[in-house]
Structures are given as structure tokens and as C-alpha cells.
Scaffold this active site. Sequence first.
Site, PDB file in Angstrom:
ATOM      1  N   ASP A 245       0.810  -1.213   0.000  1.00  0.00           N
ATOM      2  CA  ASP A 245       0.000   0.000   0.000  1.00  0.00           C
ATOM      3  C   ASP A 245       0.852   1.275   0.000  1.00  0.00           C
ATOM      4  OD1 ASP A 245      -2.417   1.455   0.092  1.00  0.00           O
ATOM      5  OD2 ASP A 245      -2.264   1.689   2.261  1.00  0.00           O
ATOM      6  N   HIS A 250       5.199   4.977  -2.015  1.00  0.00           N
ATOM      7  CA  HIS A 250       5.484   6.304  -1.456  1.00  0.00           C
ATOM      8  C   HIS A 250       6.848   6.371  -0.754  1.00  0.00           C
ATOM      9  CE1 HIS A 250       1.322   6.772  -2.254  1.00  0.00           C
ATOM     10  NE2 HIS A 250       0.841   6.396  -1.090  1.00  0.00           N
TER      11      HIS A 250
HETATM   12  O1  LIG Z   1      -1.789   5.898  -0.564  1.00  0.00           O
HETATM   13  C1  LIG Z   1      -2.209   5.899   0.564  1.00  0.00           C
HETATM   14  O2  LIG Z   1      -1.996   6.974   1.343  1.00  0.00           O
HETATM   15  C2  LIG Z   1      -2.841   7.248   2.437  1.00  0.00           C
HETATM   16  C3  LIG Z   1      -2.173   8.327   3.279  1.00  0.00           C
HETATM   17  O3  LIG Z   1      -2.016   9.464   2.526  1.00  0.00           O
HETATM   18  P1  LIG Z   1      -1.859  10.905   3.209  1.00  0.00           P
HETATM   19  O4  LIG Z   1      -1.776  11.804   2.052  1.00  0.00           O
HETATM   20  O5  LIG Z   1      -3.063  11.128   4.071  1.00  0.00           O
HETATM   21  O6  LIG Z   1      -0.606  10.859   4.029  1.00  0.00           O
HETATM   22  C4  LIG Z   1      -3.062   5.991   3.270  1.00  0.00           C
HETATM   23  O7  LIG Z   1      -3.979   6.243   4.310  1.00  0.00           O
HETATM   24  C5  LIG Z   1      -3.617   4.916   2.357  1.00  0.00           C
HETATM   25  O8  LIG Z   1      -3.716   3.685   3.086  1.00  0.00           O
HETATM   26  C6  LIG Z   1      -2.744   4.690   1.163  1.00  0.00           C
HETATM   27  O9  LIG Z   1      -3.440   3.870   0.217  1.00  0.00           O
END
Ligand SMILES: O=C1O[C@H](COP(=O)(O)O)[C@@H](O)[C@H](O)[C@H]1O
Length: 763
Positions: A245, A250
Site C-alpha cells: 500500500d 510512497h
Molecule cells: O496511498 C495511501 O496513502 C494514504 C495516506 O495518505 P496521506 O496523504 O493522508 O498521508 C493511506 O492512508 C492509504 O492507506 C494509502 O493507500
Amino acid sequence: TEPRSHTDIILAGALGDLSKKYLWQGLFQLYSKFSDSKNTIAFYGVSRDVYEVGAEKLNKILQERVTCKMKDDTKCERRRHEFIQKVRYFQLKADEHFRKFGTFLNSKSDKLNQSVVQGRIFYLALPPSTYTSMAEKLHNCCLLRSGKHWTRIALEKPFGSDTNSAKEMAEGIGTFFKEEEIYRVDHYLGKSVVKQILPFRLKNKDALEPILNSDHVDRVELVMKENFGVKGRFEYYNQYGVIRDVMQNHLTELLALVAMNLPSTLSTREIESQRMGILNHVQPLTSRHTLIGQYSKYISEAQEEGVNASSSAMTPTFGAAVMYVDNARWRNVPFLVISGKQLDEKSSYIRIVFKDKEFCVSSCTHLNGSHFHGPKQIIFHIGHGSLPSPGILVSKNLFKPKLPPGLSTIVVTSHDSSVYGLSMDDFNVAVPIENNDAYVTVIEDLYLGHQQSFVSTGRLMTLWEIWTPVLSGKHSPKMYMENADFSLNFQLNNGGIEFTDKYIAFVESPSEARDQMRSLPPRFLGHKLVVGSSDELYQQVAEEIYIKALSSVTDKKSFHIAFSGGTTPIPLYRALVTFFPNFPWTRTHIWQVDERCVLPTNSKSNFKVMETELLQKINIPYHNVHSMPVFLAGEICSDRGVKLYRDDLTFHLINNSFDLVVLGVGSDGHTASLFPRSSLLDDSNSLVTLTSDEASPRRLTLSYKMINKSKFVIAIVTGKSKHDIVEKLSEETKSKYDYPILGVNPTLGNMTFFIDNDAWFGE
Ligand SMILES: O=C1O[C@H](COP(=O)(O)O)[C@@H](O)[C@H](O)[C@H]1O
């Protein structure tokens, strides 16, 4: 007059969650910033819903979700109104819909002068399983074919779930769109601070480049913590888990941005080549380099959403990895990549911690240029956490940063707010001038064709190659408590990582027994039921106790537990000692549920068993062990002993309430030393009492009253010899007089039966 450029933006999945939450707002901001008489943009929302339904839903979304930041901003309100009027809805389901849509788009495009540069963006906010067929249909019906034009297709993750599936998917899309037309979104690359990493590094290269290497950097932490769970997304999350995920994408993208060699310019080609240069040197991970966990309520929350427990059992909601870049610059520097749900806070950051080579002798607490003795660090604070805004923090004892155009300094006045181990004013702080939502930036970059903000096929494959080796799913995640759990703390060991508390970080795939256990009726005698192989069961009981102890120690600094006697607790003592070396014993008080009226040296003494199997192996203060005083001044089991124990209980326990009582069940249904048909079963006054002659030797025991005041009761039933009693208890209506275990019903707390396969199945 003709515009210079015209762009069609087609959002597929226009009514979905992502579009609602972020994309329409992003498109509106794009419209406000870029659309004018010279550069026009047309917006289309498409989905499978018929026109009447879809158009209405879309209008509602736009009215509710597209907003102006400032109240009473009339210019923005006017633009907002224009934008909503401009967005058109189309149904795209059957082939015929695609054809008609293509004809419509091209008829509009044909009306424009040949000199107008035309662009068409397809944004797929759709399940990835639809990407290839969607790409094919859009390719066949809806591409611009003449004049000066460009095409882009934007895709949302997940882009596969391992190297092979990602490759297959990339090939599918690659059949219909060229590499330079494919824009894979990683919204972290649109975060305002992340956008500033390279400009900041370039601007400060004289100060930074000499120290960003293994001579100076102790470690780099790449962290994305969240303090909420997976509500509403269990189906998706069970297939992916935290590594797929967010860690594979990221967080590893962030690693590349801090570790790569500086490109000489910020062109897409230069950046991509340096990023690939670094990612190609990241060592593929192994199980020695990764740890996984699952928050304790994950399975039950998933069940509440109708997702079956066995598919949730192996899903990690916490992951930690140590990554190494095998090149001269970074060799042996640990890059610690950490992410998890239901942790203590929501916070994302990159933290570069420098080695402390200097030893302070005097004035060590004063900030005095480079003499200040404190951790030297640079933090890219991406969002949330204790800071009010994203920003870049540089320890004042490191260097004074120069700012690229997208950043401005802020003066920090607060002396006491502590962040990243220092006071806020120990840092020079720079904040992004524009702090837009990541999707606003993603959409802007997509429109402007900034490919460096998206994930190329080559990079995607390299990222999967790094992570795929640890995705086999063979290891069970370690269970952790929501929000305040230090059991996830880990340490480096010989280049790998391990939980500081080593409890079953890795057990091999769950046995059949565990699967079977999950499909059993969840309750026994009205209480929660867990059935499994004896080993697993005792590990689970030990884990349950550990979690309760941590929570109690966190809440009130102490944990009071009573263990019953007999042989049942022996494997439990062993599991506690083996798997929980970090059990908070110094804050734990151990009590006895019952004791035989024998000398403490007698092999029948419950205390002797506890002493040998547990007390001698743990570090618990002498005063925290409350043995039952069955032998006092030459007397065995006197009323004085009863009174002493009662007084000890009343002195230590709030409301005479244990945090946890662990019971066994005899093959005649007795528990503690409460035997069938004993007069003690009617005693509603005593807390502690002596048995008469129903058992030999006599015993000192906690009463129902005391046991039922406990916050939590665990009853353990193991061995074939207990199968009959398990059957009897479950089949017939019985009374506590025949089967005393039936009298255990904690009034305020909960109870769980842990029954092993032998006792449950009897074979
Ligand atoms: O890609 C994702 O990111 C979110 C968190 O993103 P943010 O911009 O709020 O830091 C995460 O909650 C999610 O599980 C995931 O798929």
C-alpha cells in the site's frame, strides 16, 4: 479568437471516492489557475451510470465538494460556478457509448483551428483490473488523431501486487499507450515538501553534498504513521497490506529523492536517470530486513464489514524495513522505512540523522553554533504530526539553509514545543509557500506534463523488484495494540532488524488448526472462545496477557494478575518467559488464585511451580509477588492467613478488582478451588476463603466474589482428559453447583475460554 491550446480532461470513475474527495477539487483549482481565453480546458466526468442518474450524482458531488478556500471570495465563487457549469457527464459502459463519446469529442476538436495545440488527458480513477480494457477502448474511440496534439493517461495505484503482476499490467497498458503518455500517480510526489526536496538539495548543495554520505549520516528514517485503521477498505487492504500500500511506492520514492545523486538540472530525463541510478543499487529485501505487525482489532473489524477472518489473518498493518544502498556514497547507512495503521499519531516525514562525532566538554546545553551538543538532523516534515504545517527543519548546529523559490522561512518563537528530540527553536525552519493538497499538485503536473512527478514503468519495475522478495506472505504479523504500543519498537542487529521484544516476529504460515479455529463458533458458555493447537493457544494467551499488561501499565502504572494452580499454567509461564522478554514485570503484581495447604517446598505447592517456572526467570521485585500465606509461624492454613491475604488484596487493588485472572478448569468442572457442591459456592461475602474437606489437601482460594470482580478472566482448558467436561458444559443446562466454572461471570469485565484441540475435539 482561437485559443493557443485546448485540453480535454476525461475523468473516469467520476463518481467514486477519490474523485469526490480530491480529484474534482483538484480539477477546479486547475481550471481557476490555467484556463483562460488562450488556453481552454473542457472537463468530462464519465462512469457506467446512465446519463440521468450519473449526471445528477455528478452535479451533487460538484456542488458539495468543489469549494473556495476563503469565504466570500467572489472571484473564486464565480469561477467555481463557471466550472460546475462546464463539466459534462457521459455514460461509458457499452462499446457504443465509447464510440459516441469519441465522435462527440472529435467533432468538437475538428472545429478548432489546426494551429491550436490540443491535448487529451484520460484520468482513470478506477479499479486497476479495468485498466487494460479501458485503455484499449479509449485508444480505439477517443484519441486525437490530427493536428498538433498530445495524449496522457493517468492511472491510480495499485500498479500490480508484485513484479509479475506489475509487468503484466504495464504490458497491457503499454499496448495502447506510449511510455511518455503514461502518468502513474504517486500522490506523495505531489506533497508540498516532497516537491521541494530536490530544489532544496540543489540550492544547498555546497553545505549538503559533502555531508550526505556514509561518513556523516548515521541513519535516514522514512516514516508514514497513521492513527486510524482500515475502516471501509478491508477488501482492498487484505489483498495489499502496508508494504504494497505505501512502502513499495510512497516511502521508497522518498528514499530515492534523498539518496540519489544530484541531477545537474531539474529536467525529467536527468532526474529519472539519477533516481534509477540509486534504486538500482538498493539491495533487494529479505525477511531479515523486514518486520510486520497487525493491530489487534484488525480481524474483528474486518469481520464486522463482512470480510472473512482467514483472509485477514496475514495482512500486515505495520511494516518496518531496513534498506541499504550498495554504492560508495551510502554503503552501510541504514534507511529505516516505517509505516503503520493505528499507531500513536498521524505523521509523515524523512529524517536524516547525522553522526555525532564531536564530544562536548563544557557549555553543552547552550546553543552555540556548531558547538551545540545535540542531535544534528534534517527533517522533511511532510505532514500532520505535532507541527502545524509541512516544512523542512535543519538543526541550527548543522548549517543555515538557503531557500529555493518555493520555500520561505518562518521564525519560530515557541521555546518549549519539542519536535524530533529537540526544541522547536533549535531548528531553522522553512515552509512551502504554496501548501496545496497533493492532488491539486498532481493534477497540475499532469496538465503541464511534468513526468518527473509520476512513476515511469522502469522505476515501477525496479521498486517491485526490491520489495517482491518479502511479499511471500509466509510470516504471521505480530499483533500490536492500537495507539500506544511500544511492542513494535525494533532494533538493528547485524545489519537486519528485529523487534526489541522478540515475541513471534515470524511464525511460519498459520497451521490448519489456526484456520480451523477461526471458523469455530465464536462463543462458549456465552463467552469469547479461542480454539487451537496447544502451543499456539498458549502463545495466544501469553500475548493476550502481555497486551493487557502493557495497556494497564500505560494507563495506571501497574498490572495485577492472579494465576491459578495445577499444571495448566506451566506452558503459559514458559510462553511468557520465552516470547515476552520485555514484559513489564517491574510494574506487575502476581497473585495466586488458589494454593494447597502444604509447605512451599512441597511438590504440590502451586507457588513452588510458579517460582520454578516463572519467578526465577523474570526480573520482578520481591514485593510484587503475593504468595498465599498458607504456612504461617508453624501453622498450615489458618484464618490468620486468610485475613492476611484479604488485607493484602484490599490494600493493593482498587475496588478489589484484578486486571486479569487466569483460571483452569478441572475434569469435574471445578475452577480455582471451588469444587462441585461445596458450601463455598454460596458464599457471597468472602474474598478469600479456605475449603473444608472436599479436596485433600485443603486449599486457600479466591472466592467467586473476588474472581467475578476481575476486569478480565481467561479460562484455559487443555488436554484430552478435559474433552468430556467441555462436551458436558456445552451440551446440557447445568448449574454452578455441579460445574463450578459456570459460576464465573465477571460482572464488569470480559471472559475468554482458550480450549486446545485435544480438549475441544477429543481426538
Ligand atoms: O496511498 C495511501 O496513502 C494514504 C495516506 O495518505 P496521506 O496523504 O493522508 O498521508 C493511506 O492512508 C492509504 O492507506 C494509502 O493507500
